[in-house]
Design a protein around this motif. Structure first.
Motif, PDB file in Angstrom:
ATOM      1  N   ASP A  96      15.103  -4.824   0.741  1.00 34.47           N
ATOM      2  CA  ASP A  96      15.109  -6.178   0.156  1.00 34.47           C
ATOM      3  C   ASP A  96      16.507  -6.770   0.201  1.00 34.47           C
ATOM      4  O   ASP A  96      16.686  -7.951   0.474  1.00 34.47           O
ATOM      5  N   ARG A 110      17.179  -7.937   3.682  1.00 32.46           N
ATOM      6  CA  ARG A 110      16.463  -9.183   3.968  1.00 32.46           C
ATOM      7  C   ARG A 110      17.181 -10.385   3.343  1.00 32.46           C
ATOM      8  O   ARG A 110      17.185 -11.467   3.910  1.00 32.46           O
ATOM      9  N   LYS A 111      17.782 -10.162   2.180  1.00 32.68           N
ATOM     10  CA  LYS A 111      18.542 -11.250   1.544  1.00 32.68           C
ATOM     11  C   LYS A 111      19.778 -11.575   2.372  1.00 32.68           C
ATOM     12  O   LYS A 111      20.268 -12.701   2.373  1.00 32.68           O
ATOM     13  N   VAL A 136      18.286 -12.125   8.843  1.00 33.17           N
ATOM     14  CA  VAL A 136      17.084 -11.759   9.593  1.00 33.17           C
ATOM     15  C   VAL A 136      17.233 -10.301  10.024  1.00 33.17           C
ATOM     16  O   VAL A 136      18.242  -9.916  10.608  1.00 33.17           O
ATOM     17  N   VAL A 137      16.232  -9.488   9.684  1.00 26.94           N
ATOM     18  CA  VAL A 137      16.318  -8.051   9.952  1.00 26.94           C
ATOM     19  C   VAL A 137      15.647  -7.734  11.297  1.00 26.94           C
ATOM     20  O   VAL A 137      14.512  -8.146  11.550  1.00 26.94           O
ATOM     21  N   ALA A 146      10.762  -4.887   9.527  1.00 26.35           N
ATOM     22  CA  ALA A 146      11.750  -5.885   9.970  1.00 26.35           C
ATOM     23  C   ALA A 146      11.064  -7.194  10.379  1.00 26.35           C
ATOM     24  O   ALA A 146       9.878  -7.213  10.701  1.00 26.35           O
ATOM     25  N   ASP A 147      11.847  -8.276  10.373  1.00 25.13           N
ATOM     26  CA  ASP A 147      11.314  -9.579  10.808  1.00 25.13           C
ATOM     27  C   ASP A 147      11.031  -9.569  12.307  1.00 25.13           C
ATOM     28  O   ASP A 147      10.143 -10.267  12.788  1.00 25.13           O
ATOM     29  N   ARG A 194      13.649 -19.024   9.113  1.00 28.76           N
ATOM     30  CA  ARG A 194      14.336 -18.694   7.860  1.00 28.76           C
ATOM     31  C   ARG A 194      15.194 -19.888   7.402  1.00 28.76           C
ATOM     32  O   ARG A 194      15.185 -20.268   6.227  1.00 28.76           O
TER      33      ARG A 194
END
Ligand code: S3P
Length: 197
Positions: free
Chosen positions: A88, A91-92, A95-96, A142-143, A171
């Protein structure tokens, strides 16, 4: 906006990350190198003197600091996303992107390696296979997933930039919409004055 690279040891996060950063004109940060720089010792030395739990603690604290960065490609240590709460935080930060490398290519690279404490001391293939099996379901959150099998660093960097662009735009659009909404929200009422006793 940052790009956060996750994936198994020796999957190319550092070399691909550097290349992507250069192409995009972004800064580059490798979380292992950052921790080594802050402490003045190697990760292997840290594992040997203070133990893995201490390293994981430092890693988790760093994961929470990454959202302060901008326009940076961040290569994370292979275990960072796995510690509860860290995904998390990543992600903050941006973009993962999961670099999905072939386990046989990984094992070949690790066979020449003496720096990674998680796979030292024999039975390399078994250790790598077990850890890989445990971690891939986490990385897959992941994204963006980039398949690196049989590809050069240049090719992976190109694929990554193309695939991540869409996720970055989505995003950014979501963040802009959120900021607009927040600007339209009425101000919070003032705090009630405390009653004299
Ligand atoms: C680790 C991976 C390493 C480093 C440490 C532990 C792991 O980073 O953080 O040795 O648990 O997978 P790389 O993924 O850069 O090898």
């Amino acid at each position: 906006m940052n790009l956060v690279l996750v994936g198994f040891m020796a999957s190319g996060k550092t070399s691909v990350g550097r290349r992507v950063a250069r192409r995009l004109g972004y800064r580059f940060l490798d979380t292992d190198h950052f921790i080594e720089g802050e402490l003045g010792c190697t990760i292997a030395e840290l594992f040997a003197t203070k133990g893995e739990a201490h390293f994981r603690d430092l890693e988790s604290r760093l994961a929470r600091r990454l959202s302060a960065l901008t326009n940076t490609v961040i290569a994370t240590g292979g275990g960072m996303p796995v510690t509860p709460g860290n995904f998390d935080a990543l992600r903050k930060a941006g973009v993962v992107v999961f670099l999905d490398a072939d386990i046989d290519e990984i094992v070949q690279r690790l066979e020449r390696d003496t720096r990674r404490p998680k796979v030292q001391g024999g039975e390399l293939r078994e250790k790598a296979l077990r850890l890989h099996g445990e971690r891939v379901p986490v990385y897959r959150q992941a994204d963006v997933v980039v398949d690196t099998k049989g590809k050069s660093v240049n090719r992976v960097a190109g694929d990554l930039i193309r695939l991540a662009a869409e996720a970055m735009h989505a995003r950014e659009a979501a963040e802009a919409a959120h900021a607009r909404e927040a600007a339209q929200e009425p101000a919070l009422p003032p705090e009630p004055k405390s009653q004299p006793a």
